[in-house]
Design a protein around this motif. Sequence first.
Motif, PDB file in Angstrom:
ATOM      1  N   LEU A  54       0.838  -1.210   0.000  1.00  0.00           N
ATOM      2  CA  LEU A  54       0.000   0.000   0.000  1.00  0.00           C
ATOM      3  C   LEU A  54       0.867   1.252   0.000  1.00  0.00           C
ATOM      4  CD1 LEU A  54      -2.715  -1.076   2.605  1.00  0.00           C
ATOM      5  CD2 LEU A  54      -2.981  -0.921   0.121  1.00  0.00           C
ATOM      6  N   ILE A  55       1.951   1.229   0.757  1.00  0.00           N
ATOM      7  CA  ILE A  55       2.882   2.372   0.797  1.00  0.00           C
ATOM      8  C   ILE A  55       3.520   2.540  -0.582  1.00  0.00           C
ATOM      9  CG2 ILE A  55       4.927   3.350   1.902  1.00  0.00           C
ATOM     10  CD1 ILE A  55       2.583   3.070   3.864  1.00  0.00           C
ATOM     11  N   SER A  56       3.886   1.431  -1.221  1.00  0.00           N
ATOM     12  CA  SER A  56       4.448   1.463  -2.568  1.00  0.00           C
ATOM     13  C   SER A  56       3.489   2.155  -3.536  1.00  0.00           C
ATOM     14  CB  SER A  56       4.741   0.035  -3.037  1.00  0.00           C
ATOM     15  OG  SER A  56       5.106   0.006  -4.391  1.00  0.00           O
ATOM     16  N   ILE A  59       3.225   5.919  -2.795  1.00  0.00           N
ATOM     17  CA  ILE A  59       4.395   6.645  -3.320  1.00  0.00           C
ATOM     18  C   ILE A  59       4.245   6.844  -4.824  1.00  0.00           C
ATOM     19  CG2 ILE A  59       6.883   6.505  -3.775  1.00  0.00           C
ATOM     20  CD1 ILE A  59       7.106   4.988  -1.058  1.00  0.00           C
ATOM     21  N   ARG A  60       3.880   5.782  -5.546  1.00  0.00           N
ATOM     22  CA  ARG A  60       3.723   5.875  -6.999  1.00  0.00           C
ATOM     23  C   ARG A  60       2.629   6.887  -7.338  1.00  0.00           C
ATOM     24  NH1 ARG A  60       6.635   5.708 -11.287  1.00  0.00           N
ATOM     25  NH2 ARG A  60       7.636   3.802 -10.586  1.00  0.00           N
ATOM     26  N   GLU A  61       1.547   6.901  -6.574  1.00  0.00           N
ATOM     27  CA  GLU A  61       0.468   7.863  -6.793  1.00  0.00           C
ATOM     28  C   GLU A  61       0.977   9.300  -6.615  1.00  0.00           C
ATOM     29  OE1 GLU A  61      -3.268   8.460  -4.182  1.00  0.00           O
ATOM     30  OE2 GLU A  61      -3.781   6.876  -5.623  1.00  0.00           O
ATOM     31  N   GLN A  62       1.806   9.511  -5.606  1.00  0.00           N
ATOM     32  CA  GLN A  62       2.393  10.836  -5.396  1.00  0.00           C
ATOM     33  C   GLN A  62       3.264  11.226  -6.588  1.00  0.00           C
ATOM     34  OE1 GLN A  62       1.303  12.684  -2.690  1.00  0.00           O
ATOM     35  NE2 GLN A  62       0.048  10.837  -2.632  1.00  0.00           N
ATOM     36  N   ASN A  63       4.061  10.291  -7.088  1.00  0.00           N
ATOM     37  CA  ASN A  63       4.904  10.552  -8.255  1.00  0.00           C
ATOM     38  C   ASN A  63       4.065  10.907  -9.474  1.00  0.00           C
ATOM     39  OD1 ASN A  63       7.947   8.519  -8.017  1.00  0.00           O
ATOM     40  ND2 ASN A  63       6.991   9.806  -6.493  1.00  0.00           N
ATOM     41  N   GLU A  64       2.907  10.252  -9.617  1.00  0.00           N
ATOM     42  CA  GLU A  64       2.008  10.551 -10.734  1.00  0.00           C
ATOM     43  C   GLU A  64       1.514  12.003 -10.661  1.00  0.00           C
ATOM     44  OE1 GLU A  64       0.459   8.215 -13.346  1.00  0.00           O
ATOM     45  OE2 GLU A  64       2.460   7.461 -12.899  1.00  0.00           O
ATOM     46  N   ARG A  65       1.499  12.550  -9.456  1.00  0.00           N
ATOM     47  CA  ARG A  65       1.096  13.948  -9.245  1.00  0.00           C
ATOM     48  C   ARG A  65       2.302  14.883  -9.209  1.00  0.00           C
ATOM     49  NH1 ARG A  65      -2.859  12.007  -4.502  1.00  0.00           N
ATOM     50  NH2 ARG A  65      -4.637  11.498  -5.799  1.00  0.00           N
ATOM     51  N   VAL A  85      -6.977  -1.264   1.555  1.00  0.00           N
ATOM     52  CA  VAL A  85      -6.864  -2.016   0.303  1.00  0.00           C
ATOM     53  C   VAL A  85      -8.086  -1.715  -0.561  1.00  0.00           C
ATOM     54  CG1 VAL A  85      -6.680  -4.299  -0.738  1.00  0.00           C
ATOM     55  CG2 VAL A  85      -5.580  -3.846   1.470  1.00  0.00           C
ATOM     56  N   PRO A  86      -7.876  -1.204  -1.783  1.00  0.00           N
ATOM     57  CA  PRO A  86      -9.017  -0.954  -2.663  1.00  0.00           C
ATOM     58  C   PRO A  86      -9.700  -2.268  -3.060  1.00  0.00           C
ATOM     59  CG  PRO A  86      -7.030   0.177  -3.448  1.00  0.00           C
ATOM     60  CD  PRO A  86      -6.610  -0.763  -2.365  1.00  0.00           C
ATOM     61  N   SER A  87     -10.971  -2.164  -3.427  1.00  0.00           N
ATOM     62  CA  SER A  87     -11.719  -3.341  -3.888  1.00  0.00           C
ATOM     63  C   SER A  87     -11.207  -3.755  -5.267  1.00  0.00           C
ATOM     64  CB  SER A  87     -13.207  -3.005  -3.984  1.00  0.00           C
ATOM     65  OG  SER A  87     -13.428  -2.098  -5.055  1.00  0.00           O
ATOM     66  N   VAL A  88     -11.625  -4.909  -5.725  1.00  0.00           N
ATOM     67  CA  VAL A  88     -11.245  -5.400  -7.054  1.00  0.00           C
ATOM     68  C   VAL A  88     -11.671  -4.389  -8.119  1.00  0.00           C
ATOM     69  CG1 VAL A  88     -11.691  -7.205  -8.770  1.00  0.00           C
ATOM     70  CG2 VAL A  88     -11.258  -7.829  -6.386  1.00  0.00           C
ATOM     71  N   SER A  89     -12.890  -3.898  -8.036  1.00  0.00           N
ATOM     72  CA  SER A  89     -13.387  -2.921  -9.019  1.00  0.00           C
ATOM     73  C   SER A  89     -12.570  -1.632  -8.977  1.00  0.00           C
ATOM     74  CB  SER A  89     -14.857  -2.600  -8.755  1.00  0.00           C
ATOM     75  OG  SER A  89     -15.637  -3.745  -8.941  1.00  0.00           O
ATOM     76  N   GLU A  90     -12.236  -1.176  -7.780  1.00  0.00           N
ATOM     77  CA  GLU A  90     -11.434   0.046  -7.652  1.00  0.00           C
ATOM     78  C   GLU A  90     -10.046  -0.136  -8.249  1.00  0.00           C
ATOM     79  OE1 GLU A  90     -13.219   2.059  -3.579  1.00  0.00           O
ATOM     80  OE2 GLU A  90     -11.879   0.319  -3.388  1.00  0.00           O
ATOM     81  N   LYS A  91      -9.453  -1.299  -8.049  1.00  0.00           N
ATOM     82  CA  LYS A  91      -8.127  -1.561  -8.607  1.00  0.00           C
ATOM     83  C   LYS A  91      -8.168  -1.552 -10.134  1.00  0.00           C
ATOM     84  CE  LYS A  91      -6.213  -4.092  -4.709  1.00  0.00           C
ATOM     85  NZ  LYS A  91      -5.471  -5.282  -4.270  1.00  0.00           N
ATOM     86  N   GLN A  92      -9.233  -2.118 -10.700  1.00  0.00           N
ATOM     87  CA  GLN A  92      -9.347  -2.126 -12.153  1.00  0.00           C
ATOM     88  C   GLN A  92      -9.583  -0.723 -12.690  1.00  0.00           C
ATOM     89  OE1 GLN A  92     -12.016  -5.293 -13.330  1.00  0.00           O
ATOM     90  NE2 GLN A  92     -10.765  -6.797 -12.241  1.00  0.00           N
ATOM     91  N   LEU A  93     -10.322   0.066 -11.965  1.00  0.00           N
ATOM     92  CA  LEU A  93     -10.537   1.459 -12.352  1.00  0.00           C
ATOM     93  C   LEU A  93      -9.216   2.236 -12.284  1.00  0.00           C
ATOM     94  CD1 LEU A  93     -12.577   3.573 -13.204  1.00  0.00           C
ATOM     95  CD2 LEU A  93     -13.111   3.930 -10.793  1.00  0.00           C
ATOM     96  N   TRP A 122      -2.483  -0.710  -7.358  1.00  0.00           N
ATOM     97  CA  TRP A 122      -2.520  -1.026  -5.929  1.00  0.00           C
ATOM     98  C   TRP A 122      -2.547  -2.541  -5.709  1.00  0.00           C
ATOM     99  CZ3 TRP A 122      -2.904   2.589  -1.686  1.00  0.00           C
ATOM    100  CH2 TRP A 122      -2.763   3.927  -2.093  1.00  0.00           C
ATOM    101  N   CYS A 123      -1.767  -3.259  -6.517  1.00  0.00           N
ATOM    102  CA  CYS A 123      -1.686  -4.712  -6.411  1.00  0.00           C
ATOM    103  C   CYS A 123      -0.559  -5.123  -5.470  1.00  0.00           C
ATOM    104  CB  CYS A 123      -1.432  -5.329  -7.790  1.00  0.00           C
ATOM    105  SG  CYS A 123      -2.813  -5.129  -8.924  1.00  0.00           S
ATOM    106  N   LYS A 124      -0.690  -6.324  -4.972  1.00  0.00           N
ATOM    107  CA  LYS A 124       0.320  -6.872  -4.075  1.00  0.00           C
ATOM    108  C   LYS A 124       1.393  -7.632  -4.855  1.00  0.00           C
ATOM    109  CE  LYS A 124       0.029  -8.583   0.565  1.00  0.00           C
ATOM    110  NZ  LYS A 124      -0.835  -9.152   1.577  1.00  0.00           N
TER     111      LYS A 124
END
Length: 176
Positions: A54-56, A59-65, A85-93, A122-124
């Motif tokens: 999740l931290i990974s 961090i990547r989300e911050q870099n995207e911004r 942890v996002p849901s399966v649908s959220e991860k696909q979105l 946001w995958c493991k």
Amino acid sequence: MTQKKVCPICKGYDIKEYTTSGDYECFDCQRCGKFFISGSLLAELYYEEKTLFLISSWIREQNERAKTPKLTDYDFKRLKSSLTVPSVSEKQLLLMQALERRTNYPGEWIDVRSPEFIALAWCKTPEELSFHFKSLKERGLIEANFTRQKNLEIYLNACITAKGWDFLLLMGLSNR
């Protein structure tokens, strides 16, 4: 000073760059992205495993911004207690949004072999990312090419379909 190290967050990918600056060490990881981390937090991370994916992703989300986060013990504890942890649908979105950000025009094929896509969705694990690519492909939201290694489909490139663009538009997430 540049040397090869393993990322203290995702613990499995070689970093592109490593430098030190005072009490902070700077990592530029293929999966996580670029971040600063305090020396005291580095020692603490040795025993941490459950929430690091999740931290990974954070961090990547911050870099995207276009931000480079600076992590201290306090920041880590705050993130650890607030990230879910996002849901399966959220991860696909999230994966669809990552593809859209990398697309210059409809019909463009995007190289998706980079480990950054694991964090962007946001995958493991790579196996989980493969599941999400396969699901998006089966739903007709993307076209994708893959190769098989052992029992895992490794996705090589992907393209958002017309149905995928409509999906992003209906979700109010398309910038096009």
